[in-house]
Scaffold this motif. Structure first.
Motif, PDB file in Angstrom:
ATOM      1  N   GLN A 110     -25.899 -66.960 -20.524  1.00  0.00           N
ATOM      2  CA  GLN A 110     -26.731 -65.768 -19.648  1.00  0.00           C
ATOM      3  C   GLN A 110     -25.986 -64.415 -19.512  1.00  0.00           C
ATOM      4  N   CYS A 111     -24.453 -64.606 -19.494  1.00  0.00           N
ATOM      5  CA  CYS A 111     -23.833 -63.144 -19.421  1.00  0.00           C
ATOM      6  C   CYS A 111     -24.071 -62.384 -20.603  1.00  0.00           C
ATOM      7  N   ARG A 112     -24.170 -63.073 -22.021  1.00  0.00           N
ATOM      8  CA  ARG A 112     -24.371 -62.487 -23.305  1.00  0.00           C
ATOM      9  C   ARG A 112     -25.809 -61.719 -23.134  1.00  0.00           C
ATOM     10  N   LYS A 113     -26.486 -62.669 -22.542  1.00  0.00           N
ATOM     11  CA  LYS A 113     -28.171 -62.168 -22.479  1.00  0.00           C
ATOM     12  C   LYS A 113     -28.230 -60.819 -21.726  1.00  0.00           C
ATOM     13  N   ASP A 114     -27.608 -60.881 -20.621  1.00  0.00           N
ATOM     14  CA  ASP A 114     -27.513 -59.818 -19.506  1.00  0.00           C
ATOM     15  C   ASP A 114     -26.470 -58.759 -20.091  1.00  0.00           C
ATOM     16  N   GLN A 115     -25.759 -58.969 -21.118  1.00  0.00           N
ATOM     17  CA  GLN A 115     -24.791 -57.865 -21.615  1.00  0.00           C
ATOM     18  C   GLN A 115     -23.828 -57.301 -20.760  1.00  0.00           C
ATOM     19  N   ARG A 116     -23.590 -58.307 -19.702  1.00  0.00           N
ATOM     20  CA  ARG A 116     -22.763 -58.051 -18.787  1.00  0.00           C
ATOM     21  C   ARG A 116     -21.185 -58.191 -19.090  1.00  0.00           C
ATOM     22  N   LYS A 117     -20.937 -58.924 -20.313  1.00  0.00           N
ATOM     23  CA  LYS A 117     -19.771 -59.379 -20.855  1.00  0.00           C
ATOM     24  C   LYS A 117     -19.736 -59.430 -22.382  1.00  0.00           C
ATOM     25  N   GLN A 118     -18.711 -58.735 -22.870  1.00  0.00           N
ATOM     26  CA  GLN A 118     -18.619 -58.727 -24.530  1.00  0.00           C
ATOM     27  C   GLN A 118     -17.703 -59.858 -24.772  1.00  0.00           C
ATOM     28  N   LYS A 119     -18.112 -61.066 -24.882  1.00  0.00           N
ATOM     29  CA  LYS A 119     -17.571 -62.295 -25.315  1.00  0.00           C
ATOM     30  C   LYS A 119     -18.046 -62.761 -26.662  1.00  0.00           C
ATOM     31  N   CYS A 120     -17.011 -63.486 -27.340  1.00  0.00           N
ATOM     32  CA  CYS A 120     -17.564 -64.293 -28.405  1.00  0.00           C
ATOM     33  C   CYS A 120     -18.470 -65.426 -27.976  1.00  0.00           C
ATOM     34  N   ASN A 121     -19.263 -65.654 -29.075  1.00  0.00           N
ATOM     35  CA  ASN A 121     -20.410 -66.679 -28.747  1.00  0.00           C
ATOM     36  C   ASN A 121     -19.918 -68.226 -28.836  1.00  0.00           C
ATOM     37  N   PHE A 122     -19.997 -68.739 -27.762  1.00  0.00           N
ATOM     38  CA  PHE A 122     -19.391 -70.315 -27.704  1.00  0.00           C
ATOM     39  C   PHE A 122     -20.448 -71.021 -27.911  1.00  0.00           C
ATOM     40  N   ASN A 123     -20.466 -72.139 -28.946  1.00  0.00           N
ATOM     41  CA  ASN A 123     -21.370 -73.333 -29.262  1.00  0.00           C
ATOM     42  C   ASN A 123     -20.537 -74.461 -28.945  1.00  0.00           C
ATOM     43  N   VAL A 124     -21.345 -74.994 -27.974  1.00  0.00           N
ATOM     44  CA  VAL A 124     -21.034 -76.489 -27.413  1.00  0.00           C
ATOM     45  C   VAL A 124     -21.232 -77.642 -27.997  1.00  0.00           C
ATOM     46  N   HIS A 125     -20.259 -78.627 -28.420  1.00  0.00           N
ATOM     47  CA  HIS A 125     -20.748 -79.808 -29.169  1.00  0.00           C
ATOM     48  C   HIS A 125     -20.010 -80.618 -28.275  1.00  0.00           C
ATOM     49  N   PHE A 126     -21.019 -81.764 -27.728  1.00  0.00           N
ATOM     50  CA  PHE A 126     -20.313 -83.283 -27.098  1.00  0.00           C
ATOM     51  C   PHE A 126     -20.212 -84.265 -27.988  1.00  0.00           C
ATOM     52  N   ILE A 127     -19.240 -84.950 -27.820  1.00  0.00           N
ATOM     53  CA  ILE A 127     -18.643 -85.973 -28.606  1.00  0.00           C
ATOM     54  C   ILE A 127     -18.632 -87.331 -27.863  1.00  0.00           C
ATOM     55  N   ASN A 128     -19.533 -88.188 -28.391  1.00  0.00           N
ATOM     56  CA  ASN A 128     -19.350 -89.579 -27.713  1.00  0.00           C
ATOM     57  C   ASN A 128     -18.354 -90.219 -28.425  1.00  0.00           C
ATOM     58  N   PHE A 129     -17.395 -90.957 -27.806  1.00  0.00           N
ATOM     59  CA  PHE A 129     -16.216 -91.662 -28.291  1.00  0.00           C
ATOM     60  C   PHE A 129     -16.369 -92.995 -27.949  1.00  0.00           C
ATOM     61  N   SER A 130     -15.457 -93.806 -28.806  1.00  0.00           N
ATOM     62  CA  SER A 130     -15.385 -95.455 -28.442  1.00  0.00           C
ATOM     63  C   SER A 130     -13.984 -95.502 -28.819  1.00  0.00           C
ATOM     64  N   LEU A 131     -13.242 -95.998 -27.525  1.00  0.00           N
ATOM     65  CA  LEU A 131     -11.624 -96.513 -27.679  1.00  0.00           C
ATOM     66  C   LEU A 131     -11.509 -97.876 -26.965  1.00  0.00           C
TER      67      LEU A 131
END
Length: 707
Positions: free
Chosen positions: A686-707
């Motif tokens: 949302q911040c990048r869309k509104d151009q309020r922050k000049q940050k690198c673009n984060f892509n989130v990946h969720f990993i389901n684990f088994s242990l």
């Protein structure tokens, strides 16, 4: 040139799959319209005079698209593994669809835009199905012969009956997310562990709809004081009521024992009752009839073949070549594998230890990398429940004896490995790994993989940061078992949330924990005990196509031979055959198809076993534990005691890349940790869309684990 050919072939395969899925979706959408029904009846009449028959026509129309997509998907995955497609950066559209957009409570959890879109379309489809069925029934309201119902009772009865059609539509998709070896969701980049929750969603929806269906119908029977009479009725032609009641009762048992409160405390009960799906499917077939069962048969056939292939693979057992006991009551098991067996980071295997339980299978994330060691495979097992505690106590007693020969008495059956088709983290120059507790397990394989590629500076990622939170300092020993902590491009921030301790460096803590690890190794490693490779993707494509062809051929032959006289009857009004005949033909055809695939797979595996034994005769497993390695770079690693990480603030302060650079955030931990990162991701976009922050673009990946 070869890579370009592969890319063109992959593109053609994906377009073909898209067209088949679109055609299949269109068929399911229009199948309830009056024009389709008229055309379908005419097509059935024509097919009944041919060798194909009306049953064969139904199988072709409703099952062929799904099984064809599955076959093409395996071929596509095979070609993808031979190209560099897995290292390409995701498109902006793909990234926006897969990033989390909502955090919901309960079993739903974190939802991406793609999941929300597909779920919305599916709900609309269910509503459309129900509307078409109900409107058609109301137009032709035919009274039930056995019940004298008034108008509102008749309408209520039709409303209840037609809810079953929505449950039937859900059953089409129920088995697809839980395919392991033959997982088709991998072609969409979805891991097995992540797709299981789709199975949970669909299962909950099926039980809700089935319960409404049965409750409304039985309520009307009760009003007419005919409940017992109607529920035990077993008609020779048409729907069998008692079979529907048995299917509903079986489904309720499966659903109740699958609730988290029961599954976590009584896993064996959950595991055993889940095998009642065989009873559920059988009585659903008897209740609905073969014509309705063909609509959902594609998923059933894929699941049956997948199950049989897993049974064939798991018949061969092995023994660990080394075992380690960690201070956090976790086990590290190392197994001998075939040198050609490769797997991607975050892959899992299913393990059964007959000496602990003859029936229970448990999934565990592989913590080693096939790039670093081509003859060994390692997993971590944390002592949590009854099964893992039993295995921990068993191996602890073996280690106390000091004799590695006792390890050969602990036979282990293995299914897998199962993992993602692509390696997402290699797409990024900068990677952030966020783990909590046992969630470090899949990241150990990622760190191992990075270490194996560290010599090539042109390969991603270049910078890696690990944020790891545990309750007790002993839990950090799971980090101490791997040597990739020596990575020069790795920066660690460790948090021990429930202990206060004098200031200590991360390096000193990990070195002290590594000295507390107890290890025992087998004196001899038998080549016969090496894990063999699972069936290849091309074999799975072949088996899928052959199983469908054999099933269809068997169905046609059985129908032609045993119903030959009836089908050639010249009378205008044919006598209907009992429903059980069609059900029996279907079950016999499924048995023939599954048997052919099983025999072919066993012969293929026997030939591979002979060649594998010849290749492994000269190999002796050298088992070693490099737990004394020192972690260098004291300024790069931090450890905090008595506080929890503020993930939103920490991620917001990361300055890994430029504004245009993408940073991959991989999360594996408790729900609260996943939700915090999901909230950060939503706010960051949302911040990048509104151009309020000049940050690198984060892509989130969720990993389901088994242990």
């Amino acid at each position: 040139m070869a890579a370009n050919k592969y890319r063109w072939a992959i593109l053609v395969l994906k377009l073909s799959m898209a067209m088949l899925l679109a055609a299949w979706a269109c068929i399911w959408t229009v199948r309830l319209t009056q024009s389709w029904k008229r055309s379908w009846h005419q097509a059935e009449d024509r097919a009944s005079t041919t060798m194909l028959g009306d049953s064969g026509l139904t199988v072709l129309v409703y099952c062929f698209p799904v099984l064809a997509v599955a076959t093409l998907a395996y071929v596509c995955l095979h070609l993808t593994s031979k190209t560099e497609e897995s290292r390409k950066r995701s498109s902006a559209l793909t990234t926006n669809l897969t990033n989390p957009i909502a955090v919901m409570s309960g079993t739903i959890g974190i939802v991406s835009a793609a999941e929300l879109l597909i779920a919305t379309l599916f709900i609309i489809f269910l509503a459309w199905t129900y509307y078409c069925n109900v409107s058609s029934s109301f137009k032709t309201m035919t009274p039930y012969k056995s019940l004298k119902l008034n108008k509102w009772q008749l309408k209520m009865m039709y409303l209840g009956v037609r809810i079953g059609s929505m449950s039937e539509a859900c059953l089409v998709l129920l088995f697809l997310p839980i395919l392991r070896g033959m997982a088709v969701f991998k072609v969409f980049g979805v891991q097995f562990e992540a797709s299981v929750r789709y199975h949970v969603w669909i299962g909950n929806l099926i039980m809700l709809l089935s319960l409404l269906h049965g409750t409304i119908v039985m309520f009307i029977w009760s009003v007419k004081k005919s409940l017992f009479k109607e529920i035990v009725k077993w008609q020779s032609v048409g729907r069998v009521n008692i079979a529907g009641a048995v299917a509903l009762a079986t489904g309720l048992i499966i659903w109740i024992t699958s609730l988290p409160q029961i599954r976590r405390k009584q896993f064996q009960l959950f595991y055993l009752t889940h095998h009642l799906y065989i009873v559920f499917i059988l009585f659903f077939l008897i209740h609905a009839g073969d014509k309705h069962f063909y609509l959902v048969f594609a998923g059933v056939l894929l699941f049956a073949v997948d199950k049989l292939l897993r049974i064939v693979q798991s018949r061969r057992t092995t023994a660990p070549i080394s075992a380690s006991i960690l201070p956090c009551r976790a086990l590290k098991l190392t197994l001998l594998k075939h040198p050609c067996m490769s797997y991607t980071p975050t892959s899992i295997i299913f393990v059964k230890v007959p000496i602990v339980s003859k029936f229970q299978w448990h999934p565990f994330t592989i913590t080693s990398s096939s790039n670093m060691d081509n003859s060994e495979l390692s997993i971590l097992i944390k002592s949590h429940g009854q099964w893992t505690t039993g295995l921990y106590n068993l191996l602890n007693s073996v280690i106390d004896t000091g004799s590695g020969d006792h390890l050969k008495d602990i036979q282990i059956a293995v299914e897998g490995p199962y993992g993602p088709a692509t390696v997402e983290y290699r797409r990024y120059k900068s990677v952030v790994l966020v783990a909590g507790g046992s969630g470090i397990s899949p990241f150990l394989s990622i760190l191992q993989d990075i270490a194996s590629r560290n010599a090539d500076v042109n390969k991603n990622p270049i910078k890696v940061q690990l944020i790891y939170a545990v309750k007790k300092v002993e839990d950090l020993s799971m980090l101490a078992v791997i040597s990739p902590l020596l990575l020069e491009n790795l920066k660690m921030k460790l948090f021990v949330t429930q202990e206060n301790s004098p200031p200590a460096t991360a390096e000193k803590v990990l070195q002290d924990l590594s000295l507390q690890i107890k290890t025992i190794a087998s004196n001899k490693a038998s080549s016969k005990g090496a894990l063999s490779m699972p069936e290849g993707l091309l074999w799975k494509a072949l088996i899928t196509a052959v199983s469908f062809a054999v099933f269809l051929a068997s169905l046609i032959i059985l129908s032609h031979v045993f119903l030959h006289q009836e089908s050639n009857s010249s009378s205008k009004k044919k006598k209907k055959n009992p429903s059980w005949i069609g059900d029996l033909f279907l079950l016999c055809s499924l048995t023939i198809a599954a048997s052919c695939c099983t025999v072919a797979t066993m012969i293929s595996r026997w030939k591979k076993t002979v060649s594998e034994g010849q290749q492994l005769l000269h190999r002796q497993s050298v088992c070693h534990e490099d737990t004394s390695a020192k972690v260098q770079g004291t300024e790069r690693h931090e450890i905090e005691f008595g506080i929890k990480p503020n993930l939103v603030e920490m991620l917001d302060e990361i300055e890994f890349g430029t504004e245009e650079e993408e940073v991959g955030i991989f999360v594996c931990g408790p729900a609260s940790m996943n939700e915090s990162v999901a909230s950060f991701s939503t706010a960051n976009r949302q911040c990048r869309k509104d151009q309020r922050k000049q940050k690198c673009n984060f892509n989130v990946h969720f990993i389901n684990f088994s242990l």
